[in-house]
Design a protein around this motif. Structure first.
Motif, PDB file in Angstrom:
ATOM      1  N   ILE A   4     -18.630  56.443  63.732  1.00  0.00           N
ATOM      2  CA  ILE A   4     -17.246  56.670  63.316  1.00  0.00           C
ATOM      3  C   ILE A   4     -16.302  55.754  64.088  1.00  0.00           C
ATOM      4  O   ILE A   4     -15.422  55.093  63.512  1.00  0.00           O
TER       5      ILE A   4
ATOM      6  N   VAL B 229     -21.802  62.235  55.357  1.00  0.00           N
ATOM      7  CA  VAL B 229     -22.920  61.829  56.206  1.00  0.00           C
ATOM      8  C   VAL B 229     -24.213  62.390  55.626  1.00  0.00           C
ATOM      9  O   VAL B 229     -24.351  63.599  55.432  1.00  0.00           O
TER      10      VAL B 229
ATOM     11  N   MET C 275     -15.502  61.161  54.900  1.00  0.00           N
ATOM     12  CA  MET C 275     -16.714  60.456  55.291  1.00  0.00           C
ATOM     13  C   MET C 275     -17.883  61.420  55.086  1.00  0.00           C
ATOM     14  O   MET C 275     -17.960  62.471  55.721  1.00  0.00           O
TER      15      MET C 275
ATOM     16  N   LEU D 134     -23.647  56.734  55.797  1.00  0.00           N
ATOM     17  CA  LEU D 134     -22.263  57.109  56.079  1.00  0.00           C
ATOM     18  C   LEU D 134     -21.412  56.522  54.961  1.00  0.00           C
ATOM     19  O   LEU D 134     -21.126  55.325  54.951  1.00  0.00           O
ATOM     20  N   TRP D 135     -21.022  57.370  54.032  1.00  0.00           N
ATOM     21  CA  TRP D 135     -20.246  56.931  52.875  1.00  0.00           C
ATOM     22  C   TRP D 135     -18.775  57.218  53.124  1.00  0.00           C
ATOM     23  O   TRP D 135     -18.336  58.365  53.055  1.00  0.00           O
ATOM     24  N   LEU D 136     -18.013  56.170  53.422  1.00  0.00           N
ATOM     25  CA  LEU D 136     -16.568  56.302  53.570  1.00  0.00           C
ATOM     26  C   LEU D 136     -15.959  56.201  52.179  1.00  0.00           C
ATOM     27  O   LEU D 136     -15.866  55.118  51.600  1.00  0.00           O
ATOM     28  N   GLN D 137     -15.548  57.334  51.649  1.00  0.00           N
ATOM     29  CA  GLN D 137     -15.090  57.387  50.271  1.00  0.00           C
ATOM     30  C   GLN D 137     -13.690  56.800  50.127  1.00  0.00           C
ATOM     31  O   GLN D 137     -12.947  56.657  51.097  1.00  0.00           O
TER      32      GLN D 137
ATOM     33  N   ASP E  33     -21.453  51.128  48.045  1.00  0.00           N
ATOM     34  CA  ASP E  33     -21.421  51.854  49.318  1.00  0.00           C
ATOM     35  C   ASP E  33     -21.681  53.351  49.160  1.00  0.00           C
ATOM     36  O   ASP E  33     -21.821  54.070  50.156  1.00  0.00           O
TER      37      ASP E  33
ATOM     38  N   LEU F 204     -16.667  52.122  62.965  1.00  0.00           N
ATOM     39  CA  LEU F 204     -16.134  51.894  61.621  1.00  0.00           C
ATOM     40  C   LEU F 204     -14.608  51.876  61.629  1.00  0.00           C
ATOM     41  O   LEU F 204     -13.976  51.013  60.997  1.00  0.00           O
TER      42      LEU F 204
ATOM     43  N   GLN G  66      -8.967  61.179  53.610  1.00  0.00           N
ATOM     44  CA  GLN G  66     -10.163  60.426  53.234  1.00  0.00           C
ATOM     45  C   GLN G  66     -11.388  61.182  53.731  1.00  0.00           C
ATOM     46  O   GLN G  66     -11.332  61.886  54.740  1.00  0.00           O
TER      47      GLN G  66
ATOM     48  N   VAL H  99     -14.972  64.653  58.108  1.00  0.00           N
ATOM     49  CA  VAL H  99     -16.380  64.312  58.283  1.00  0.00           C
ATOM     50  C   VAL H  99     -17.225  65.502  57.875  1.00  0.00           C
ATOM     51  O   VAL H  99     -17.089  66.598  58.432  1.00  0.00           O
TER      52      VAL H  99
ATOM     53  N   LEU I 134      -9.290  61.943  58.445  1.00  0.00           N
ATOM     54  CA  LEU I 134     -10.664  61.643  58.051  1.00  0.00           C
ATOM     55  C   LEU I 134     -11.507  62.902  58.185  1.00  0.00           C
ATOM     56  O   LEU I 134     -11.735  63.398  59.286  1.00  0.00           O
TER      57      LEU I 134
END
Length: 301
Positions: free
Chosen positions: A212, A200, A198, A154-157, A149, A215, A196, A172, A170
């Protein structure tokens, strides 16, 4: 703390190693390339990149990242050729004398390779195998142990800090143009907040606010505080909070809030700008986390 790097390689204006005979090539502002050539013979090079260049001759810096001998890497191509499966990715490795010591011909868009012993420079080529049309965003190279991923727009780490019973904060923010990375060192600023990121991609073409929302709903992350790390994402955060009032948001002071919604806060945005080839903008992390702690509580650690 180990920081993971995902190198990004673009077609880009100024790269003259593409196949131009009879080709129609359109490069958009976001680096996306449309390539058309219905008469190109199989085996010809559509595009190539070098890890070592003569600057006096080419006036360009190397186009490929420095890799470690013996390490396993993943090469991911974000694009689509037509007909499907009609393009080969070729890697050529050379020694200090410039002699070829190994060649790999890779099919598909997701491959792994080991950087060979004795390699001093290498070349990456896209080879035509019956391709007539190509939509191309970028090629990414990273260590093979990273999850797939990391290549998403859009990488949600993975969580920097994980407290299951607390709201997720979150963040961004934009990915760098030449490299994406994670931010494990932010743990010391997060304290006892669940944080966390995200990331982009600058090439992302869809509605970030809707992405967003979708997800977070998909992951049932309803108790989320969404923070815009730069003015570019203010609108996305506002839209997400308006579409789902359970979310709370934090946007920069450049955002326009007509009706002052109760679930959205503002902060004074102070960027840290590192001037490389282009400006890579990040927030003033200390200032931003001070605001987050002031609004939503928590010990800063």
């Amino acid at each position: 703390m180990k920081q993971n790097i995902i190198n990004q390689i673009y077609w880009g204006p100024g790269y003259q190693d593409g196949y131009h005979f009879g080709s129609r090539i359109k490069i958009r502002k976001n680096g996306h390339v449309s390539f058309d050539n219905k008469l190109m013979a199989s085996g010809k090079i559509i595009m190539s990149w070098q890890s070592k260049l003569n600057y006096q001759f080419s006036k360009m810096v190397p186009q490929l990242p420095v890799l470690a001998v013996g390490r396993r890497y993943r090469l991911y191509l974000k694009g689509q050729e037509k007909p499907a499966g009609t393009m080969i990715t070729r890697l050529i490795f050379r020694n200090i004398q410039g002699d070829e010591i190994k060649q790999l011909n890779l099919e598909g868009h997701d491959n792994e390779f080991v950087f060979p012993e004795g390699t001093v420079d290498y070349e990456l080529q896209l080879i035509n195998a019956g391709c007539t049309h190509l939509e191309f965003d970028r090629i990414e190279i990273c260590t093979a142990d990273l999850p797939k991923d990391v290549h998403d727009d859009l990488w949600l780490q993975d969580p920097i800090t994980d407290y299951p019973d607390k709201p997720v904060h979150l963040l961004v923010m934009s990915a760098g143009k030449r490299a994406k990375r994670d931010f494990p060192w932010l743990k010391r600023l997060a304290g006892d907040l669940a944080v966390q990121i995200m990331l982009v991609s600058w090439q992302h073409r869809d509605d970030v606010g809707q992405d967003i929302t979708d997800l977070l709903k998909e992951n049932r992350a309803y108790n989320t505080h969404i923070i815009s790390c730069e003015p570019r994402f203010d609108r996305a955060v506002i839209d997400a909070c308006n579409s789902f009032p359970a979310f709370q948001g934090l946007v920069t002071n450049r955002a326009y809030l007509a009706d002052r919604p109760q679930n959205i806060y503002r902060y004074v945005w102070r960027p840290n700008v590192h001037q490389l080839k282009e400006a890579v903008s990040e927030p003033d992390w200390v200032s931003l986390f001070s605001v987050i702690h002031a609004i939503w509580g928590g010990d800063q650690g």
